[in-house]
Design a protein around this motif. Structure first.
Motif, mmCIF file in Angstrom:
data_model
loop_
_atom_site.group_PDB
_atom_site.id
_atom_site.type_symbol
_atom_site.label_atom_id
_atom_site.label_comp_id
_atom_site.label_asym_id
_atom_site.label_seq_id
_atom_site.Cartn_x
_atom_site.Cartn_y
_atom_site.Cartn_z
ATOM 1 N N UNK A 349 2.862 1.553 26.801
ATOM 2 C CA UNK A 349 4.071 2.716 25.905
ATOM 3 C C UNK A 349 3.387 4.421 25.747
ATOM 4 N N UNK A 350 2.501 4.864 26.541
ATOM 5 C CA UNK A 350 2.229 6.234 26.706
ATOM 6 C C UNK A 350 2.370 6.517 27.631
ATOM 7 N N UNK A 351 1.788 5.962 28.363
ATOM 8 C CA UNK A 351 2.517 6.757 29.477
ATOM 9 C C UNK A 351 4.370 6.523 29.946
ATOM 10 N N UNK A 352 4.868 5.666 29.052
ATOM 11 C CA UNK A 352 6.647 5.717 28.910
ATOM 12 C C UNK A 352 6.603 6.594 28.100
ATOM 13 N N UNK A 353 5.758 7.189 27.195
ATOM 14 C CA UNK A 353 5.898 8.151 26.614
ATOM 15 C C UNK A 353 6.006 9.202 27.739
ATOM 16 N N UNK A 354 5.187 9.788 27.801
ATOM 17 C CA UNK A 354 4.664 11.388 28.602
ATOM 18 C C UNK A 354 6.211 11.407 29.635
ATOM 19 N N UNK A 355 6.502 10.156 30.112
ATOM 20 C CA UNK A 355 7.748 10.128 31.385
ATOM 21 C C UNK A 355 8.794 10.315 30.790
ATOM 22 N N UNK A 356 8.873 9.850 29.593
ATOM 23 C CA UNK A 356 9.893 10.198 28.953
ATOM 24 C C UNK A 356 9.882 11.845 28.789
#
Lengths: 374, 579, 368
Positions: A349-356
């Motif tokens: 989820x953290x990687x996802x937020x960073x990509x967002x």
């Protein structure tokens, strides 16, 4: 398509030559990380050892002396014993002591009676708030141990009651370096990604080379990728180097996997580079770019990432703000990768937020940058 | 219409709604096959127009089409066919010469095959073959400019835009660049060359003359000069002081404009006026007027309504210094080494009170090193520099208090107001109390600074900046003035005003040391020292240098031709000797 | 000479205050830092989530659970059903700690045996874990005392904890005085660090050098304005800290400013050194940064100096920030006497002499 590739690879090649020849790029990308790593590795430590305290012994009795001796023997304290309360208080004011333990006059008598009414006082120097917490906790520990010994020595039944078994996972010794160094890595990445990128783009504006580039058939997307890729690679190299130093020199464990590390830091770098590009598309002057990068990149990474200061303890407004600070997610991921392992349910989820975040920043940059001078 | 390469229609551009437009209602056409000069002083709108042509800016109103491509809608196609050299040459200073070429070749998708020949040709063309591995940042100004040109030419452009390629570049390099561009021009290529030098404009087949964002003139330069035909004269055989002759001439009602040219004075008459009575000039018994062909600059000043008068209120307000012919500035065997490199070797000269001495020389020849040593900004490795008898190394503070200094960029504090600048500069020269107040007030009156007193110096119009800079450097009434390219990039009117003051001050006994690339400015000097390869290779009055350079090919050389010829002579005589 | 220096000082102040860019650099970042720092920089531990696995359903276990959930530190509680759930809760940072009460807790207690309760903490956050652990121990102790009082049993020795100078351990009381030190350092450093570099870039520096000004006069003319600006900004931060952020000020204001002056001279020496070295403003910023980061870290702000290894503590004696940090906190909160202030001031005076003479030496050298 072939033409685009040729132009892009030319830009990337140019960027690498510049990185090699520009002392300030090298300084930021390689020297600064090492300095920061060493400073955080050695300089910042929350492990209070040998806290200087004073013990005011007003009780001439055996028990009082015994307890004072227990404070002297504790590895957590470096205690000074005195009968003169005023003297020690002065030392506390002058900052040469961090706490005072007062063993009152009738202490031995009360202990001999069974201990119920015996009271001790611990006075901590509140001007060092965090150390004060430690002084209290450690003093409690010393007193508890001493009391247990006392009861055993006197053949008293050990006190009935509840025992608290504390178990600290991942970092049993609670070595603060283990959680601070991953945070320092996030700061280093933020500096490389944001500050360096903002500076090199602003430099092109200042030196007039951007104007020359824009009058060639190069497209904006090519320009952006031409800047992005070299600094992405540079950032990844700096990250791997820093991880290597942390593991070999500072004995940090690394329990995660390399792909998880690359994924987390890659996603973070994209966001940081996006931020750097956005800054430089607004500030076309190196000085302003550096200032803005420091305020919006470096400071939040230091303050709002949860690396030294606990995010949960911040006021709600500030806590809300931390959600858009990329460093926050990297700190969590790195701490987890170093100390726990590949906890994908937390990492992904953290990687996802960073990509967002990265996507939003790139979108804004692309919208702001047109092939025009203003 | 079909053969016009660039069409400008009602073009306006403004950097902000509330600002004065940088360009207003411009209409013009530019033809291929020739060099079109874009001429005007700093701030006229030359760079803005260039950027509009490259589609890096979009017009506020009006239209601009290049070979039928509208800059607003077809920027991408446009970028395929133009070559652009911005003011800072657009070079990557930390890339080598060949790396810069390769980069621009890739960016313009020059195919790999044939690239070797292309680079070889461009390097030969620009004379950079032996510098391929050198970093662009380490090249001299002239070489950077040539490399910038090579980069702009990498894929033969149909429109070549050169933004002030000759700023800060010495006459030799300027000539070479001009020759290269001339060789390039063929039937299809259009070249636009922007410049503040009017002698360059004269060489262009057509010019667009800009001033304050407006088009003053468009057409062949000859068409403009024709307007002042038969009105240009040289006062020759002057036996008195030529500066005073100029000042008197400019007082005459018939005279529109005048400058010093070596030993002579060049004047332009007002339209319809007869020749002035020579006796009024008090130029001596042998003085005579010779008609001379008009120059573009004469016509330009005429188009703007003539130059300023010949009297300097600044000089008038100043107490004259003793007329004792004493040596006030002296260099003795000045040598400066930077490691192995000898920037200046054994440079000696002496300047008398009331004399203007010019330091000329190509970029990197040691001219600014010498100048800096004379100001005390650099310590000589050996030799001494003296100002009014004071050694610059032994008594720097005292020597500097007799010295006024004005640099190329008018080193004013941009964020301070006009008055604050005056207060500051008078303060650091030790003026205080009533005397300071009085001096500052006098400067404000003399230079007409009243309307701008509380404006920040950086927001001043160029002419006022120059006035303020001059005021700041003379408030302590220095005996010696050091000027470092004082009028570079300045329009002719402002330059004339500046020299009126300098001439006035010199008449009052001030000594002037000036460095310049500007041949016009050099003509004002009493004597010139030519610095080349770290040495002073020739000194003498401008006319003497011209006669030294006389040859069958050039019987009457201009100062620029003399300059180039003298350098070549020196090279020739030193090649024979084993070095 | 006095007139010339005065002209320089006025010019320097005007140049700083009239330029929008430098005004922005002087005012915005320090205030932003002051507010964000004083709200965000806290090592207090609040608003934590606690997970509880209570496998015992007796009354005593429930009371213990109540004691934990009532603690101010824990604002949220997750209840677990099975021990297998524990790893996920900790690994995914859903909770900082898990309290695990075993099934036979109430029974053991009733039998007079000492039951064990597990307290599992997330070691990734060392500081929070350490402090939460302390809270846990205190809660258990008081629970034990409660039980003992109920049965008439003797309880142990009572430790009464008090905090002097900052009774509630409000972290802001610690942060604001530290910020007075850090922000005046930043200002002093940036103003001097950039001043020469900016003049070099604008070409006005040569103009100064050809004037009769002595190099030493130029240096004084650069140092004094920076001192004035930094002191003024320091005063502003003290005012905001006391009146807006409600931090007590117990000591002597004159003592604070006197020692601040000495401190700033040491910092300005560093700034001038960087400035003489840097050719551009960017290099000056980078140079200042390279001094600022280690100086802040070794000042005792991020973590106490006594926690550092000994060799590093020795190095920190060369750091002027370390002394002024002690003085500022002492004067704000403890009302330390002049003698203590002097004990921390003379080392800064020595450092100031060293940095200023090094700056002068380099400045003169660069002019040749």
């Amino acid at each position: 398509m072939n033409n685009r590739l040729q132009r892009m690879s030319a830009l990337i090649r140019k960027e690498f030559i510049q990185i090699r020849r520009d002392p300030s790029s090298l300084l930021i990308a390689f020297v600064l990380p090492v300095i920061l790593l060493f400073l955080y590795g050695f300089g910042v430590s929350l492990d209070a050892k040998e806290v200087k305290i004073g013990v005011t012994l007003q009780d001439p009795g055996k028990e009082g002396n015994g307890l004072a001796a227990a404070f002297l023997a504790s590895p957590y304290f470096r205690a000074r014993i005195s009968h003169d309360e005023g003297l020690l208080e002065q030392e506390l004011v002058a900052g040469r002591l961090r706490g005072l333990v007062v063993i009152p006059e009738n202490f031995s008598r009360l202990v001999e009676k069974g201990g119920g009414a015996a009271r001790l006082q611990v006075i901590a120097d509140g001007s060092e708030a965090n150390t004060a917490n430690y002084v209290q906790n450690y003093a409690q520990g010393v007193v508890n141990t001493w009391w247990a010994m006392h009861q055993r020595d006197h053949g008293l039944p050990s006190q009935k009651g509840v025992q608290l078994m504390t178990r600290i996972w991942f970092n049993p010794e609670l070595t603060s370096r283990n959680s601070l160094l991953p945070g320092a890595l996030a700061i280093i990445m933020a500096i490389i990604g944001t500050l360096l990128t903002a500076l090199v783009v602003a430099r092109e504006w200042e030196r007039g080379t951007m104007e020359a580039l824009m009058a060639t058939p190069v497209a904006i997307s090519e320009l952006i990728i031409g800047k992005l890729l070299p600094y992405f690679i540079l950032g990844m190299l700096a990250m791997l180097g820093s991880v290597a130093i942390s593991v070999t020199l500072f004995d940090l464990p690394f329990r995660g996997s390399l792909p998880a590390l690359l994924l987390s830091s890659g996603a973070f770098l994209l966001a940081a580079l996006g931020q750097g590009l956005l800054i430089s598309s607004a500030a076309k002057n190196q000085f302003i770019a550096a200032m803005v990068a420091l305020i919006t990149g470096f400071l939040p990474a230091f303050l709002l990432s949860g690396f030294i200061f606990e995010i949960a303890s911040m006021p709600p407004m500030v806590r809300a703000l931390t959600h858009i600070i990329p460093a926050r997610y990297l700190v969590t991921n790195l701490q987890t990768l170093f100390l726990v392992g590949d906890v994908w349910s937390l990492l992904l989820p953290n990687v996802g937020i960073l990509l967002l975040l990265a996507a939003v920043l790139f979108f804004l940059t692309a919208r702001k940058t047109v092939k025009r001078l203003r | 219409m079909a053969d016009d390469s660039l069409v400008i229609k009602g073009l306006s551009y403004s950097y902000g709604a509330h600002l004065v437009p940088a360009l207003a209602e411009l209409s013009a056409t530019i033809r291929p096959g020739i060099v079109t000069g874009l001429v005007g002083p700093d701030g006229a709108g030359k760079t803005t127009l260039m950027r509009l042509m490259t589609a890096l800016l979009l017009p506020t109103s009006g239209r601009l089409t290049v070979f039928g491509l509208d800059t607003g809608t077809s920027a991408d196609q446009l970028h395929e066919i133009i070559g652009y050299m911005p003011q800072k040459f657009g070079l990557y200073e930390d890339l080598s010469v060949i790396q810069n070429l390769r980069l621009y070749a890739d960016l313009r998708n020059v195919p790999e095959s044939g690239r070797q020949q292309l680079f070889a040709r461009l390097l030969a063309f620009t004379g950079l073959e032996s510098f391929q591995k050198r970093l662009a940042g380490r090249l001299s100004g002239g070489m950077k400019q040539k490399l910038g040109l090579a980069c702009a030419l990498i894929r033969k452009p149909r429109l070549l835009l050169l933004d002030e390629p000759s700023v800060g570049v010495d006459p030799v390099s300027r000539r070479e660049l001009w020759r290269m561009v001339q060789e390039l021009v063929d039937k299809e290529t259009a070249v636009i060359w922007s410049t503040a030098y009017l002698d360059e404009a004269e060489l262009c087949q057509e010019v667009l003359l800009l001033d304050g964002g407006r088009l003053l003139f468009a057409g062949p330069p000859g068409q403009l000069t024709e307007r002042v035909a038969d009105r240009c004269f040289l006062v020759q055989g002057i036996s008195g002081n030529r500066r005073q002759v100029l000042a008197r001439a400019l007082q005459l009602q018939e005279v529109q404009d005048g400058i010093v040219q070596g030993q002579n004075v060049r004047i332009v008459l007002r339209a319809g006026q007869n020749q002035p009575t020579l006796s009024l000039l008090n130029a001596g018994a042998d003085a005579y007027l010779t008609p001379v062909p008009p120059r573009f600059e004469d016509a330009y000043v005429d188009a703007l309504g003539g130059g300023p008068g010949g009297n300097s209120a600044l000089a008038a307000a100043m107490a004259p210094l003793p007329n004792d012919q004493a040596i006030t500035v002296e260099a003795k065997g000045l040598t400066k080494r930077f490691g192995d490199f000898i920037a200046a070797q054994d440079v000696s000269f002496a300047i008398r009170r009331g004399e203007i001495f010019g330091l000329l020389g190509p970029n990197g020849a040691g001219k600014s090193t010498t100048f800096k040593m004379m100001c005390g900004l650099l310590w000589p490795t050996s030799g001494t520099g003296r100002v009014v008898g004071l050694d610059l190394q032994q008594a720097p503070g005292q020597a500097r208090s007799h010295l006024g200094y004005m640099a190329q960029k008018f080193s004013l504090y941009g964020d301070l107001s006009v008055r604050q600048n005056l207060d500051f500069f008078s303060g650091i020269y030790g003026l205080a109390g009533a005397r300071q107040k009085e001096t500052v007030t006098r400067m404000i009156d003399i230079f007409g600074l009243h309307p701008h007193l509380s404006d920040s110096a950086k927001d001043l119009p160029l002419g006022f900046k120059q006035r303020l800079a001059l005021a700041c450097s003379v408030m302590h009434e220095p005996a010696v003035l050091f000027l470092d390219e004082p009028t570079s990039g300045v329009d002719p009117l402002t330059r004339r005003e500046f020299w009126t003051h300098i001439n006035g001050l010199v008449e009052h006994g001030v000594t002037v040391l000036v460095t310049t690339h500007f041949m016009d400015e050099a003509e004002y000097c009493d004597r010139i020292g030519l610095v080349y390869r770290g040495r002073m290779i020739a000194t003498g009055p401008p006319d003497e240098l011209k006669s030294q350079a006389q040859s069958p090919q050039i019987p009457y050389p201009t100062l620029e031709e003399a300059f180039i010829a003298l350098l070549q002579q020196w090279d020739a005589s030193h090649e024979e000797l084993p070095s | 000479m006095f007139n010339r220096i005065r002209a320089l000082i006025i010019k320097e102040l005007l140049a700083l205050l009239r330029d929008k860019k430098s005004r922005m650099v002087l005012i915005v970042p320090p205030l932003v830092q002051l507010f964000i720092f004083s709200f965000a920089a806290t090592q207090e531990v609040k608003n934590q989530t606690l997970a509880i696995l209570n496998q015992d359903h007796g009354g005593p276990a429930w009371t213990l659970e109540q004691d934990f959930t009532a603690a101010a530190t824990f604002s949220k509680v997750i209840r677990l059903q099975r021990p297998e759930e524990i790893p996920a809760v900790i690994n995914e940072q859903q909770a900082i700690a898990v309290l695990w009460i075993p099934p036979d807790f109430s029974r053991d207690l009733a039998r007079g045996q000492a039951p064990q309760v597990s307290f599992i903490l997330d070691g990734r956050k060392t500081n929070a874990a350490q402090i939460v652990q302390g809270y846990g121990v205190r809660i258990i102790n008081s629970y034990r005392d409660k039980l003992a009082a109920g049965t008439g049993q003797q309880s142990g020795v009572t430790l009464v904890a008090r905090n002097w100078f900052n009774p509630n351990l409000d972290f802001r009381w610690f942060t604001v005085p530290s910020l007075v030190c850090i922000l005046t350092t930043v200002i002093g450093l940036i103003v001097t660090g950039l001043s020469v570099a900016r003049e070099r870039e604008m070409g006005t520096f040569e103009q100064l050098l050809v004037s009769p000004l002595h190099p030493l006069e130029i240096l004084v003319g650069k140092a004094l304005p920076a001192l004035l600006v930094a002191m003024a900004e320091g005063g502003l931060i003290v005012l905001i800290g006391v009146f807006l952020l409600q931090v007590p000020f117990n000591g002597s204001l004159p003592l604070l400013f006197a020692s601040m002056g000495v401190f700033l001279l040491a910092i300005i020496g560093v700034g001038l050194f960087v400035s003489s070295l840097a050719m551009t403003q960017q290099q000056a910023v980078l140079g200042s940064f390279l001094f600022l980061v280690p100086a802040t870290i070794l000042s005792g702000f991020a973590s106490p100096i006594e926690n550092m290894p000994h060799w590093l503590q020795t190095i920190s004696y060369a750091n002027p920030l370390r002394y002024f940090m002690t003085i500022a906190r002492g004067i704000f909160l403890k009302d330390i006497p002049a003698a203590v202030v002097w004990g921390q001031t003379w080392p800064m005076a020595i450092i100031a002499c060293v940095t200023l003479s090094m700056a002068t030496w380099l400045f003169k050298k660069r002019m040749e």
